[in-house]
Design an enzyme around this catalytic site. Structure first.
Site, mmCIF file in Angstrom:
data_model
loop_
_atom_site.group_PDB
_atom_site.id
_atom_site.type_symbol
_atom_site.label_atom_id
_atom_site.label_comp_id
_atom_site.label_asym_id
_atom_site.label_seq_id
_atom_site.Cartn_x
_atom_site.Cartn_y
_atom_site.Cartn_z
ATOM 1 N N GLY A 11 0.781 -1.261 -0.105
ATOM 2 C CA GLY A 11 -0.013 0.005 -0.119
ATOM 3 C C GLY A 11 0.922 1.113 0.076
ATOM 4 O O GLY A 11 1.771 1.130 0.682
ATOM 5 N N ARG A 72 1.442 -4.949 -5.467
ATOM 6 C CA ARG A 72 1.645 -6.378 -4.970
ATOM 7 C C ARG A 72 2.185 -7.219 -6.233
ATOM 8 O O ARG A 72 1.661 -6.925 -7.195
ATOM 9 C CB ARG A 72 0.476 -6.772 -4.119
ATOM 10 N N SER A 73 2.969 -8.099 -5.884
ATOM 11 C CA SER A 73 3.478 -8.856 -6.868
ATOM 12 C C SER A 73 3.346 -10.376 -6.562
ATOM 13 O O SER A 73 4.019 -10.870 -5.839
ATOM 14 C CB SER A 73 4.770 -8.412 -7.205
ATOM 15 N N ASP A 103 5.731 -5.544 6.315
ATOM 16 C CA ASP A 103 6.657 -6.641 6.599
ATOM 17 C C ASP A 103 6.498 -7.912 5.687
ATOM 18 O O ASP A 103 7.354 -8.431 5.432
ATOM 19 C CB ASP A 103 6.281 -7.299 8.047
ATOM 20 N N THR A 126 3.496 2.165 6.191
ATOM 21 C CA THR A 126 2.158 1.627 6.264
ATOM 22 C C THR A 126 1.465 2.631 7.246
ATOM 23 O O THR A 126 2.027 2.679 8.398
ATOM 24 C CB THR A 126 1.849 0.262 6.653
ATOM 25 N N ASP A 128 -1.083 1.775 8.965
ATOM 26 C CA ASP A 128 -1.734 0.917 9.899
ATOM 27 C C ASP A 128 -0.875 1.162 11.254
ATOM 28 O O ASP A 128 -1.141 0.675 12.299
ATOM 29 C CB ASP A 128 -2.066 -0.546 9.497
ATOM 30 N N ASP A 130 1.503 -1.281 12.009
ATOM 31 C CA ASP A 130 1.663 -2.189 12.627
ATOM 32 C C ASP A 130 2.830 -3.250 12.478
ATOM 33 O O ASP A 130 2.572 -4.637 12.496
ATOM 34 C CB ASP A 130 0.254 -3.174 12.148
ATOM 35 N N GLY A 171 -6.809 0.336 9.443
ATOM 36 C CA GLY A 171 -5.898 -0.427 10.420
ATOM 37 C C GLY A 171 -5.767 -1.957 10.273
ATOM 38 O O GLY A 171 -5.025 -2.287 11.111
ATOM 39 N N ARG A 172 -6.708 -2.446 9.739
ATOM 40 C CA ARG A 172 -6.644 -3.943 9.645
ATOM 41 C C ARG A 172 -6.868 -4.541 10.894
ATOM 42 O O ARG A 172 -7.773 -4.086 11.623
ATOM 43 C CB ARG A 172 -5.394 -4.614 8.706
ATOM 44 N N GLY A 186 -11.208 13.728 21.264
ATOM 45 C CA GLY A 186 -12.038 13.596 22.376
ATOM 46 C C GLY A 186 -13.351 12.760 22.095
ATOM 47 O O GLY A 186 -14.411 12.970 22.445
ATOM 48 N N ALA A 187 -13.171 11.635 21.415
ATOM 49 C CA ALA A 187 -14.252 10.695 21.366
ATOM 50 C C ALA A 187 -14.831 9.874 22.690
ATOM 51 O O ALA A 187 -13.888 9.828 23.487
ATOM 52 C CB ALA A 187 -13.744 9.468 20.094
ATOM 53 N N GLU A 188 -16.148 9.801 22.813
ATOM 54 C CA GLU A 188 -16.589 9.056 23.922
ATOM 55 C C GLU A 188 -16.398 7.639 23.814
ATOM 56 O O GLU A 188 -16.629 6.821 24.793
ATOM 57 C CB GLU A 188 -18.199 9.730 23.872
ATOM 58 N N ARG A 245 -25.416 8.460 12.697
ATOM 59 C CA ARG A 245 -24.919 8.312 11.296
ATOM 60 C C ARG A 245 -23.556 7.656 11.284
ATOM 61 O O ARG A 245 -22.763 7.674 12.364
ATOM 62 C CB ARG A 245 -24.731 9.648 10.720
HETATM 63 P P1 ADP Z 1 2.998 -5.345 2.798
HETATM 64 O O1 ADP Z 1 4.580 -5.295 2.360
HETATM 65 O O2 ADP Z 1 2.141 -4.237 2.817
HETATM 66 O O3 ADP Z 1 2.860 -6.354 4.187
HETATM 67 P P2 ADP Z 1 2.173 -7.889 1.303
HETATM 68 O O4 ADP Z 1 2.114 -8.625 2.339
HETATM 69 O O5 ADP Z 1 0.931 -7.930 0.212
HETATM 70 O O6 ADP Z 1 2.346 -6.088 1.657
HETATM 71 O O7 ADP Z 1 3.431 -7.945 0.522
HETATM 72 C C1 ADP Z 1 4.020 -7.271 -0.530
HETATM 73 C C2 ADP Z 1 4.524 -7.957 -1.645
HETATM 74 O O8 ADP Z 1 5.779 -8.676 -1.010
HETATM 75 C C3 ADP Z 1 3.857 -9.173 -1.960
HETATM 76 O O9 ADP Z 1 2.996 -8.908 -3.226
HETATM 77 C C4 ADP Z 1 5.039 -9.977 -2.548
HETATM 78 O O10 ADP Z 1 5.360 -9.674 -3.945
HETATM 79 C C5 ADP Z 1 6.051 -9.741 -1.600
HETATM 80 N N1 ADP Z 1 6.205 -10.961 -0.768
HETATM 81 C C6 ADP Z 1 5.614 -11.126 0.400
HETATM 82 N N2 ADP Z 1 6.031 -12.215 1.053
HETATM 83 C C7 ADP Z 1 6.885 -12.796 0.352
HETATM 84 C C8 ADP Z 1 7.567 -14.197 0.375
HETATM 85 N N3 ADP Z 1 7.333 -14.893 1.329
HETATM 86 N N4 ADP Z 1 8.311 -14.432 -0.866
HETATM 87 C C9 ADP Z 1 8.484 -13.526 -1.916
HETATM 88 N N5 ADP Z 1 7.842 -12.273 -1.934
HETATM 89 C C10 ADP Z 1 7.174 -11.839 -0.973
#
Ligand code: ADP
Length: 320
Positions: A11, A72-73, A103, A126, A128, A130, A171-172, A186-188, A245
């Protein structure tokens, strides 16, 4: 000349563009040749890699998102495509990578390092917040400021109309954005995935507050909780007796003009990433950990004059 490349994976966040700008400028200062890899690991596989210089990063420091795209790949998960990625880097003689991502992206990079010995440094990025090991991820401050501005606007209409507003943040599984926002707006009511809650336990208190003249409620909830925003909203209407709302902030939280803090953190993260790579940190993630509160004696505080942060001073442009 050594060659170094940067890519964004996963992201996008606000702060990536300031990071790209400093990446180019600091690489050149360190006598490295900087490259951009477009669209994350997809660009690495497809050889979408370009040598860059100052003009490629002019006018981007104030822009959200990332000039070089992020993706993402699925292909990078397979050894066959990582082999192609390595061949592409070899053609350009690129030995070092800086990766802005989460991560998952770092896990992929570590596999790549173990297979092909391409050095890397990850920069946690990120909204998030996290990622284990770092207290701060690039993009969080801008996201918090965007949420704050939205909630301030919502509060105006909530108080005018005597309503409850349920605001859902991203935030997942991590409640950081909702928690900090609730505290600073200041949320309740604040509901996050990390803390079990029982809505019934708020009922009596909220009703008493209404009797005592409260005109509106603000609830900040994280997207990862068990109930939907609509369910929380219905609870306000049915149990507390106030019109309600829902506002789901969604992707507006990710973009926008990077905050001062994110620009500064982008600068620092990139400096540390490149310095680390040049000093033997071959497969690391540059983390930022706590600046604690400390009690100091009155003497120390009032009898010594303030000095500017040495690290910041060292960043001032020097004549080349
Ligand atoms: P983020 O980096 O935000 O945690 P993702 O978990 O979607 O996002 O990981 C992003 C990209 O990192 C994936 O689309 C993939 O290309 C690569 N990736 C993640 N884990 C692995 C892995 N174990 N081996 C190889 N590539 C990975």
């Amino acid at each position: 000349m050594k060659n170094i490349a940067i890519l964004c994976s996963g992201g996008d966040v606000s702060g990536m563009n300031p990071a790209l700008k400093h990446f180019v400028e600091y690489s050149l200062e360190k006598k490295l040749t900087p490259y951009f890899i477009y669209d994350g690991y997809e660009g690495l596989i497809d050889n979408n890699i370009e040598k860059v210089s100052y003009s490629d990063v002019s006018g981007i420091i104030n822009r959200g998102g990332t000039k070089i795209g992020s993706a993402r790949s699925k292909r990078f998960m397979s050894q066959k495509y990582r082999e192609i990625a390595k061949q592409n880097l070899d053609i350009l003689n690129i030995q070092m990578l800086v990766v802005l991502g989460g991560d998952g992206s770092f896990r992929g990079l570590d596999t790549f390092y173990k297979e092909h010995n391409v050095k890397f440094c990850g920069i946690p990025s990120t909204i998030d917040n996290d990622i284990n090991g770092t207290d701060y991820c690039l993009g969080v401050d801008t996201a918090l400021n965007t949420i704050k501005t939205s909630i301030d606007a919502i509060r105006d209409t909530a108080s005018s109309f005597k309503r409850a507003f349920v605001v859902e943040t991203m935030g997942r599984d991590c409640g950081y954005l909702a928690l900090v926002t609730a505290l600073t707006s200041g949320a309740e009511l604040c509901l996050i995935p990390e803390i079990k809650y029982d809505l019934n336990s708020y009922e009596e208190d909220f009703k008493i507050q209404m009797k005592n003249g409260r005109r509106y409620f603000l609830a900040v909830i994280s997207e990862g909780i068990d109930n939907s925003a609509d369910e929380i909203s219905n609870w306000f209407e049915e149990k507390i007796g106030i019109e309600s709302r829902v506002s789901i902030l969604g992707h507006i939280q990710r973009g926008g003009n990077p905050s001062v803090y994110d620009r500064l953190m982008a600068y620092k993260f990139v400096t540390y990433a490149i310095d680390g790579l040049l000093n033997g940190e071959n497969n690391s993630v540059i983390c930022h950990t706590k600046n604690d509160f400390v009690y100091k004696s009155i003497n120390e505080v009032v009898n010594t004059s303030h000095t500017l942060d040495k690290e910041l001073i060292s960043c001032i442009n020097k004549p080349s």
